[in-house]
Design an enzyme around this catalytic site. Structure first.
Site, PDB file in Angstrom:
ATOM      1  N   GLU A  48      -0.181   8.456  15.757  1.00 35.90           N
ATOM      2  CA  GLU A  48      -1.517   7.870  15.753  1.00 35.90           C
ATOM      3  C   GLU A  48      -1.398   6.349  15.852  1.00 35.90           C
ATOM      4  OE1 GLU A  48      -5.630   8.243  13.163  1.00 35.90           O
ATOM      5  OE2 GLU A  48      -3.727   8.465  12.103  1.00 35.90           O
ATOM      6  N   LYS A 127     -10.789  11.573  17.792  1.00 36.20           N
ATOM      7  CA  LYS A 127     -10.715  12.052  16.406  1.00 36.20           C
ATOM      8  C   LYS A 127     -12.096  12.525  15.948  1.00 36.20           C
ATOM      9  CE  LYS A 127      -8.512  10.416  12.141  1.00 36.20           C
ATOM     10  NZ  LYS A 127      -7.800   9.224  11.616  1.00 36.20           N
ATOM     11  N   CYS A 169      -4.699  13.296  12.883  1.00 36.45           N
ATOM     12  CA  CYS A 169      -4.582  12.930  11.473  1.00 36.45           C
ATOM     13  C   CYS A 169      -5.538  13.696  10.550  1.00 36.45           C
ATOM     14  CB  CYS A 169      -4.732  11.423  11.314  1.00 36.45           C
ATOM     15  SG  CYS A 169      -4.095  10.800   9.730  1.00 36.45           S
TER      16      CYS A 169
END
Length: 297
Positions: A48, A127, A169
């Site tokens: 990331e 995300k 994440c």
């Protein structure tokens, strides 16, 4: 049972050291991806925010324009670096994530780009779940102060291997994404991520193993290396887990590459031994993969 993974695949996760210099970050990523493919990796994953420091104050400064696609080199040096790298390495590359700015919405996103061995963009994942947490005395972080969420689940078809899912994440904490992807035939769930010293110690390995155990698929979590001089200290410990939730490869906090050979037999053996796929009771509860799922932004 249909083969989820058509032929063996060597996966590599690059735990990269990143700094303030974007050009240097891209060059370092290139050298590490080429190192991984020189050792036979067919699919290489970066962490990331691999092109920039991680933190809300950095996102606007390092953000690149990705749409309309393809962007120019001036709009997105990282897009072109990844495309050229995948072609040079002759491998699939999941470009961790980069901060994205979209002129149309005037919003920032945390975005992952996946390229094929010809350098063609296969998929984009923004995300979906933003990292807004507050653990008193430990850490407070609010991505939503700067970032906007993506609005889709991302499944990528690698023609000669099969389907993988890419998320970022904090997305790993939402089992629905993983479950839907696995039910739709993904053999591997990939999460470029940057857990911190608090959440990493608590849940990094646990999340990786839980997603694998729930879905009997391979899981890869790829972190940046830890830098105690940085504003945000990543946990590191990039990890590859097999469909039976066993750890196949794991790094410490320093820069490195971890590898694993993925084979379909392990998925079949796991699902035969503990046959949850044939034991689900959809007359008792719903199948989340059959609900209203968004695959487009």
């Amino acid at each position: 049972m249909a083969k989820l993974l058509k032929k063996p695949l060597k996966l590599a996760l690059v735990q990269l050291s990143t700094g303030a210099d974007k050009t240097a970050n891209l060059a370092r990523a290139r050298s590490k991806v080429l190192e991984a493919t020189s050792k036979g990796a067919n699919l290489v994953v970066l962490p990331e925010c691999f092109n920039s420091p991680y933190g809300t104050k950095y996102f606007p400064k390092y953000a690149e324009t990705l749409l309309p696609s393809p962007p120019t080199k001036e709009q997105s040096p990282s897009f072109h670096a990844l495309s050229e790298l995948a072609k040079e390495a002759k491998a699939y590359v999941v470009g961790g994530s980069i901060p994205e700015y979209w002129e149309e919405t005037k919003k920032y996103y945390n975005t992952s780009l996946t390229f094929d061995p010809e350098g063609k963009l296969l998929a984009t994942h923004r995300k979906v779940h933003l990292f807004d947490i507050d653990i008193p005395g430990k850490i407070t972080f609010r991505e939503s102060e700067v970032l906007s969420p993506g609005n889709k689940l991302t499944i990528v078809d690698l023609p000669e291997y099969g389907k993988i899912a890419v998320a970022i994440c904090y997305d790993v904490r939402f089992p629905e994404l993983a479950m839907i992807a696995a039910r739709k035939g993904a053999f591997l769930l990939l999460y470029p991520g940057a857990f911190n010293l608090t959440t990493g110690a608590l849940h990094w390995e646990l999340q990786a193993r839980a997603r694998a155990m729930d879905n009997q698929v391979y899981v890869g979590l790829c972190s940046p290396a830890r830098d105690m001089e940085a504003d945000y200290n990543a946990w590191g410990h990039s990890t590859i887990v097999d469909p039976n939730a066993g750890i196949m490869a794991q790094l410490d906090e320093k820069e490195g590459i971890c590898y694993a050979d993925l084979v379909n037999e392990k998925i079949e053996e796991t699902r035969k031994g503990i046959p949850i796929y044939t034991q689900r009771r959809f007359e008792v509860y719903p199948d989340v993969s059959e609900g209203k799922v968004r695959y487009e932004e």
